[in-house]
Design an enzyme around this catalytic site. Structure first.
Site, mmCIF file in Angstrom:
data_model
loop_
_atom_site.group_PDB
_atom_site.id
_atom_site.type_symbol
_atom_site.label_atom_id
_atom_site.label_comp_id
_atom_site.label_asym_id
_atom_site.label_seq_id
_atom_site.Cartn_x
_atom_site.Cartn_y
_atom_site.Cartn_z
ATOM 1 N N GLY A 72 36.852 35.705 36.066
ATOM 2 C CA GLY A 72 37.093 36.780 35.111
ATOM 3 C C GLY A 72 37.971 36.340 33.945
ATOM 4 N N THR A 73 38.975 35.540 34.231
ATOM 5 C CA THR A 73 39.895 35.108 33.177
ATOM 6 C C THR A 73 39.145 34.340 32.095
ATOM 7 O OG1 THR A 73 41.685 34.992 34.782
ATOM 8 C CG2 THR A 73 41.996 33.778 32.727
ATOM 9 N N ASN A 152 42.996 47.317 37.156
ATOM 10 C CA ASN A 152 43.198 46.615 38.423
ATOM 11 C C ASN A 152 44.393 47.139 39.215
ATOM 12 O OD1 ASN A 152 44.060 45.269 35.896
ATOM 13 N ND2 ASN A 152 45.323 44.044 37.264
ATOM 14 N N GLN A 180 37.121 44.654 37.824
ATOM 15 C CA GLN A 180 37.488 45.537 38.937
ATOM 16 C C GLN A 180 36.455 46.621 39.213
ATOM 17 O OE1 GLN A 180 39.752 45.219 41.205
ATOM 18 N NE2 GLN A 180 40.983 43.601 40.292
ATOM 19 N N ALA A 201 33.466 36.795 40.821
ATOM 20 C CA ALA A 201 32.869 36.801 42.168
ATOM 21 C C ALA A 201 33.861 37.193 43.262
ATOM 22 C CB ALA A 201 32.281 35.426 42.477
ATOM 23 N N HIS A 202 35.131 36.760 43.127
ATOM 24 C CA HIS A 202 36.024 36.943 44.278
ATOM 25 C C HIS A 202 36.517 38.367 44.449
ATOM 26 C CE1 HIS A 202 40.252 36.886 42.567
ATOM 27 N NE2 HIS A 202 39.583 36.482 41.524
ATOM 28 N N CYS A 326 48.561 38.903 40.086
ATOM 29 C CA CYS A 326 48.784 37.795 39.171
ATOM 30 C C CYS A 326 50.235 37.760 38.703
ATOM 31 C CB CYS A 326 47.846 37.922 37.974
ATOM 32 S SG CYS A 326 46.187 38.375 38.472
HETATM 33 N N1 PLP Z 1 40.423 41.164 34.764
HETATM 34 C C1 PLP Z 1 40.854 42.015 35.700
HETATM 35 C C2 PLP Z 1 40.806 43.482 35.426
HETATM 36 C C3 PLP Z 1 41.333 41.531 36.917
HETATM 37 O O1 PLP Z 1 41.772 42.396 37.842
HETATM 38 C C4 PLP Z 1 41.380 40.138 37.140
HETATM 39 C C5 PLP Z 1 41.952 39.591 38.384
HETATM 40 O O2 PLP Z 1 42.805 40.177 39.004
HETATM 41 C C6 PLP Z 1 40.885 39.283 36.132
HETATM 42 C C7 PLP Z 1 40.425 39.834 34.955
HETATM 43 C C8 PLP Z 1 40.883 37.816 36.315
HETATM 44 O O3 PLP Z 1 39.791 37.416 37.125
HETATM 45 P P1 PLP Z 1 39.810 36.010 37.883
HETATM 46 O O4 PLP Z 1 40.797 36.115 38.987
HETATM 47 O O5 PLP Z 1 38.394 35.837 38.370
HETATM 48 O O6 PLP Z 1 40.161 34.964 36.881
#
Ligand code: PLP
Length: 385
Positions: A72-73, A152, A180, A201-202, A326
């Site tokens: 996601g990041t 999230n 989310q 995916a996770h 995070c």
């Molecule tokens: N965006 C949201 C709303 C999230 O909750 C998260 C992870 O907690 C991310 C982005 C980041 O995703 P990833 O952990 O796959 O990098």
């Protein structure tokens, strides 16, 4: 420890057995490079393209619009930077919200350092963005709007369709972070009026380190990275094949039973929230009361540090989060809660409880029993009553 109960699914989910099964061959016998022309490469390419179709189908998208990322990041980063730079001759103004994940907020900060101008719209006490506020911030030089589908931390579901429509009517690129929401509520890229959409995916019982960015065909977006022809030059680098296979299977599973799973989780979650509401004094229930992810609950117990509560629950085998996973290493209050107008001293007393498909009624009963004992014990020790 009587039992182990995992209630932190917004941080990450266990990988589904079917996902593991789908991935296994690609960790061993199907090891070819998908760019290779020989048999070894071709069979892996076929697997990657099948995964792309599964992801596209789950999102109501065309497979060609799917770009695999490391999660996601990266999807958020590519979405924002790719749109900002592709549109910079048209303008330099970007709009986002105060409750975005750091993947979006930090990328916006970086863009601001590079000469873009970023407006961060506030939220109400439920963490909700008002489309009217977004409309009010649009300027002739606005090129990009990014508002997440669901939060999230508190689970609030944003009026993304309306915001997407505003953007479309003004020919502004619209990105939504659906990391989310996807797998918990229906996500259809066309219905959301989005141009760019991120998933991971996770969060959906798939592996870590895999995700995707959906890029609407025709969207003004340009690649950020250079170095190879993979993903139609939109994201170069040899593909994380097992991760992609896992993402594809997780997407297929996520939508196959979405309504039933959401209903079951909501019933469990609502029971838990009602119990907390009725049995605890000095408790805040955060997030929108109705427009909220079915698996998410967020509480502040006045006078008890969230971290102390988390550690005590952990000693009893229960995993929750004291904020966004995070940022759980630092003890600053969550930017989301502060943006909702929750006072700092209350925000610090928060835990997020996020349910998943393996949770049972017994898990929730055990959690509530331990929570009751813990809150009473910690409050008895605390000078603030
Ligand atoms: N965006 C949201 C709303 C999230 O909750 C998260 C992870 O907690 C991310 C982005 C980041 O995703 P990833 O952990 O796959 O990098």
């Amino acid at each position: 420890m009587k039992r182990k109960v995992y209630l932190d699914h917004n941080a990450t989910t266990p990988v589904d057995r079917a996902v593991v099964q789908a991935m296994l061959p690609y960790l061993h016998e199907k090891f070819g490079n998908p760019s290779s022309l020989h048999l070894y490469g071709r069979e892996v390419r076929a697997g990657v393209e099948e995964a792309r179709e599964k992801v596209a189908q789950a999102l109501g998208a065309d497979p060609k619009e799917i770009v695999f990322t490391s999660g996601g990041t990266e999807a958020d980063f590519l979405a924002l930077r790719g749109a900002a730079y592709a549109n910079r001759k048209r303008g330099r103004h970007i709009i986002t919200s105060a409750v975005e994940h750091h993947a979006v907020l930090d990328t916006c900060e970086m863009l601001a350092e590079e000469g873009f101008e970023v407006t961060v719209v506030p939220v109400d006490r439920h963490g909700m963005v008002d489309p009217g506020r977004v409309a009010g911030e649009i300027r002739p030089d606005t090129i990009l709007i990014s508002v997440m589908h669901a939060n999230n931390e508190v689970g609030t579901i944003q009026p993304v369709r309306e915001i997407g429509l505003l953007a479309r009517e003004r020919d502004i690129v619209f990105h939504t972070d659906a990391v989310q929401s996807f797998g918990k509520i229906p996500v259809d890229v066309r219905e959301l009026n989005a141009d760019l959409l991120s998933i991971s995916a996770h969060k959906i019982y798939g592996p870590k380190g895999a995700g995707a960015l959906w890029i609407r065909r025709g969207c003004r977006w340009s690649p950020i990275n250079r170095g190879g022809g993979q993903e139609r030059r939109r994201r170069p680098g040899t593909e994380n094949v097992p991760g992609i296979i896992g993402l594809g299977e997780a997407c297929r599973l996520a939508v196959s039973n979405l309504d039933d799973e959401a209903r079951t989780l909501k019933t469990l979650r609502d029971r838990m929230v009602s119990y907390v509401k009725e049995n605890f004094k000095g408790v805040w229930i955060n997030g929108h009361p109705g427009k909220r992810l079915p698996n998410s609950a967020h509480f502040s117990f006045e006078g008890i540090e969230g971290e102390a509560l988390l550690l005590d629950l952990d000693l009893n085998g229960i995993a929750v989060s004291s904020g966004s996973a995070c940022s759980s290493e630092s003890s600053v209050s969550s930017h989301v809660l502060l943006a909702m107008g929750i006072p700092d001293e209350v925000a610090r007393c928060s835990i997020r409880v996020s349910l998943g498909k393996e949770n049972t009624k017994e898990d929730i009963d055990y959690f509530l029993e331990v929570l009751t004992n813990t809150v009473n014990r910690l409050r008895a020790l605390s000078p603030i009553k």
